[in-house]
Scaffold this motif. Structure first.
Motif, PDB file in Angstrom:
ATOM      1  N   SER A  64       0.835  -1.212   0.000  1.00 30.27           N
ATOM      2  CA  SER A  64       0.000   0.000   0.000  1.00 30.27           C
ATOM      3  C   SER A  64       0.863   1.253   0.000  1.00 30.27           C
ATOM      4  O   SER A  64       0.544   2.237  -0.674  1.00 30.27           O
ATOM      5  CB  SER A  64      -0.914   0.023   1.219  1.00 30.27           C
ATOM      6  OG  SER A  64      -1.751  -1.104   1.228  1.00 30.27           O
ATOM      7  N   ASP A  79      -6.105  -0.556   3.740  1.00 27.29           N
ATOM      8  CA  ASP A  79      -5.032  -0.097   2.847  1.00 27.29           C
ATOM      9  C   ASP A  79      -5.036   1.414   2.650  1.00 27.29           C
ATOM     10  O   ASP A  79      -4.007   2.027   2.377  1.00 27.29           O
ATOM     11  CB  ASP A  79      -5.139  -0.795   1.490  1.00 27.29           C
ATOM     12  CG  ASP A  79      -4.881  -2.295   1.604  1.00 27.29           C
ATOM     13  OD1 ASP A  79      -3.935  -2.667   2.310  1.00 27.29           O
ATOM     14  OD2 ASP A  79      -5.642  -3.068   1.005  1.00 27.29           O
ATOM     15  N   GLU A 104      -3.836  -3.944  -5.767  1.00 24.56           N
ATOM     16  CA  GLU A 104      -3.041  -4.516  -4.673  1.00 24.56           C
ATOM     17  C   GLU A 104      -3.698  -5.765  -4.116  1.00 24.56           C
ATOM     18  O   GLU A 104      -4.868  -5.736  -3.734  1.00 24.56           O
ATOM     19  CB  GLU A 104      -2.877  -3.493  -3.538  1.00 24.56           C
ATOM     20  CG  GLU A 104      -2.210  -4.111  -2.312  1.00 24.56           C
ATOM     21  CD  GLU A 104      -2.205  -3.217  -1.069  1.00 24.56           C
ATOM     22  OE1 GLU A 104      -2.380  -1.988  -1.196  1.00 24.56           O
ATOM     23  OE2 GLU A 104      -2.005  -3.775   0.023  1.00 24.56           O
TER      24      GLU A 104
HETATM   25 MG   LIG Z   1      -1.856  -3.001   2.062  1.00 26.96          MG
END
Ligand SMILES: [Mg+2]
Ligand SMILES: Nc1nc2c(ncn2[C@@H]2O[C@H](COP(=O)(O)OP(=O)(O)OP(=O)(O)O)[C@@H](O)[C@H]2O)c(=O)[nH]1
Lengths: 132, 321
Positions: B65, B101, B150
């Motif tokens: 992140s 995140d 992600e």
């Molecule tokens: Mg993350």
């Protein structure tokens, strides 16, 4: 697949403790909700924009800084400008009763004082979202 | 029905003009598998295929992140817009998820050229890749130039998400010592760029040379030898160099003709998956409605029939010329 309840837990203002917010976030997750947690020091603008992008059903604010009477109305105002009638807002923190009443009159659906059992918050948010 | 169609086309139109609330709503419909979701994809499909999709995967806490945050900053500085899809696991016990995140991406919350969406894996069992691809399509149709996805690099569905990206970044950090794990997970094969993040730590050079060695062992005839880069995402170090490699990889895909192959493969895989899914669903519903399924299952239980013959029998009416 039943619709998941999505909740944003945000911490506006300058105080540096988010233990309470994290406890609530975890309790909501354990109750089957999807909780977006954004960390400390959020501005009302950041909070409302996040709520939009994440398409949440509910915003829970956690405040300890004492600035609730400026921050919460600002969040409400931004929610109005963005036509977010379908999103509800609640707040937790040290908020005196008469101010809590004022905030409720402005549109906050729930105010939790310190020591409110997390189960109570979980049930409250569930019922608020379900009612819509 | 027409009312819903109207709603869908209105949403699609708003999406194209970059409306964030429309995008958010559409993504929820896709995630909830809402009946309108299919029509949304129909409406936006022609507008997709323009974004550079970059997958970021790696073990928990490697700095994915933080990297996505700093890369977003660098991409914005180059004048391009950004979408981020951050996937976190759903708890198998409660069905809930804590999506955290965004904590690393605060700087971009109010940038109108950045759209971030957190996604829980839910109970998709492989359908996650499809849901993620659809969410990426929304951001693509919205006009985002670069889309970061992600995911924690574990499990088959994550691997297939990353395979759907043009450029896959595998993020590691020093001192994990999980080389065998990496090979097992097939991560060596899917990485286009390897990043050793947290290179402020002492043993980062060793992690880099280990990775280089493995890539040399793994050497195929491929024209792109995945580079191994060092970053300190927390301090914004090595990010420019990483973005240069990401952009170079896209140039490579284009020049080598691999981008065309990529689209061909994607289109085919997506079509086949959907056909398989719909066909199976249709057949199951049909035979359930006709009370055939139950009888077949009973025979299977009693071992009077084997599954191969059972499927063959059910398929017969379809296979008639
Ligand atoms: Mg993350
Ligand atoms: N020392 C050091 N710490 C870093 C670096 N980059 C990130 N971190 C820290 O590592 C922790 C995890 O970072 P994240 O970016 O949340 O990692 P992640 O891979 O997204 O984690 P998950 O999404 O939970 O899997 C945070 O406390 C970061 O501040 C770095 O380059 N050096």
């Amino acid at each position: 697949m039943p619709k998941k309840i999505r909740v944003l837990i945000a911490k506006p203002g300058l105080d540096g403790h988010d233990r309470g917010a994290k406890v609530v976030a975890r309790a909501l997750r354990d109750a089957g909700m999807e909780v977006i947690y954004t960390g400390l020091h959020q501005t009302p603008e950041q909070i409302v924009e996040t709520a939009i992008q994440e398409d949440v059903d509910h915003i829970g604010l956690s405040l300890l800084s004492g600035a609730h009477m400026t921050l919460i109305p600002r969040v409400l105002e931004l929610m109005k400008t963005n036509n977010m009638e379908d999103v509800t807002l609640s707040a937790g923190g040290i908020i005196p009763d008469e101010e809590a009443e004022m905030l409720k009159a402005q549109g906050v659906v729930g105010v939790y004082g310190p020591g409110t059992p997390t189960q109570e918050i979980v049930d409250f948010i569930k019922n608020t979202v379900k009612r819509k | 029905m027409t009312e819903q169609n109207n709603e869908v086309s209105a949403l699609a139109e708003r999406l194209e003009s970059g409306d964030r609330r429309a995008a958010a709503r559409i993504i929820s419909m896709l995630e909830d598998n809402d009946t309108g979701a299919r029509d949304i994809i129909k409406a936006i499909y022609p507008k997709t295929g323009k974004a550079h999709i970059v997958g970021i995967t790696g073990p928990p806490g490697a700095g994915k992140s933080t990297l996505a945050d700093k890369l977003t900053r660098a991409v914005r500085a180059s004048g391009r817009s950004v979408g981020v899809v951050a996937v976190d696991p759903t708890s198998p016990f409660t069905g809930g998820a804590l999506l955290g995140d965004r904590v690393r991406m605060q700087d971009h919350f109010t940038d109108p050229e950045v759209f971030i969406r957190s996604m829980a894996t839910r109970g998709w069992l492989g359908g996650l890749a499809k849901a993620t691809k659809d969410v990426v399509k929304v951001m693509d149709a919205m006009g985002k130039d670069v889309i970061f996805v992600e995911t924690v690099g574990a499990g088959q569905s994550e691997v297939s998400i990353i395979q759907a990206a043009h450029t896959s970044i595998v993020v590691e950090m020093p001192g994990l010592g999980d080389d065998i794990q990496a090979i097992k997970a097939g991560i060596m094969e899917i990485g286009d760029i390897f990043v050793v993040n947290k290179s402020d730590r002492a043993d980062s050079a060793r992690t880099v040379s280990e990775r280089e060695m493995m890539l040399d062992l793994n050497q195929s005839k491929a024209a792109w030898r995945p580079p191994v880069l060092q970053t300190v995402a927390r301090d914004n170090k090595g990010i420019e160099e990483l973005l240069v490699k990401i952009d170079e990889h896209m140039v490579h895909l284009r020049d080598s003709g691999q981008l065309d192959d990529y689209f061909k493969k994607q289109v085919r895989a997506e079509f086949e998956d959907l056909l398989r899914e719909e066909l199976a669903k249709y057949m199951l519903e049909e035979y359930t409605a006709k009370n055939v399924l139950e009888k077949v299952l009973e025979k299977l239980e009693r071992r009077e029939l084997d599954p191969y013959s059972a499927v063959q029998q059910l398929m017969e009416p379809l296979c008639k010329k």
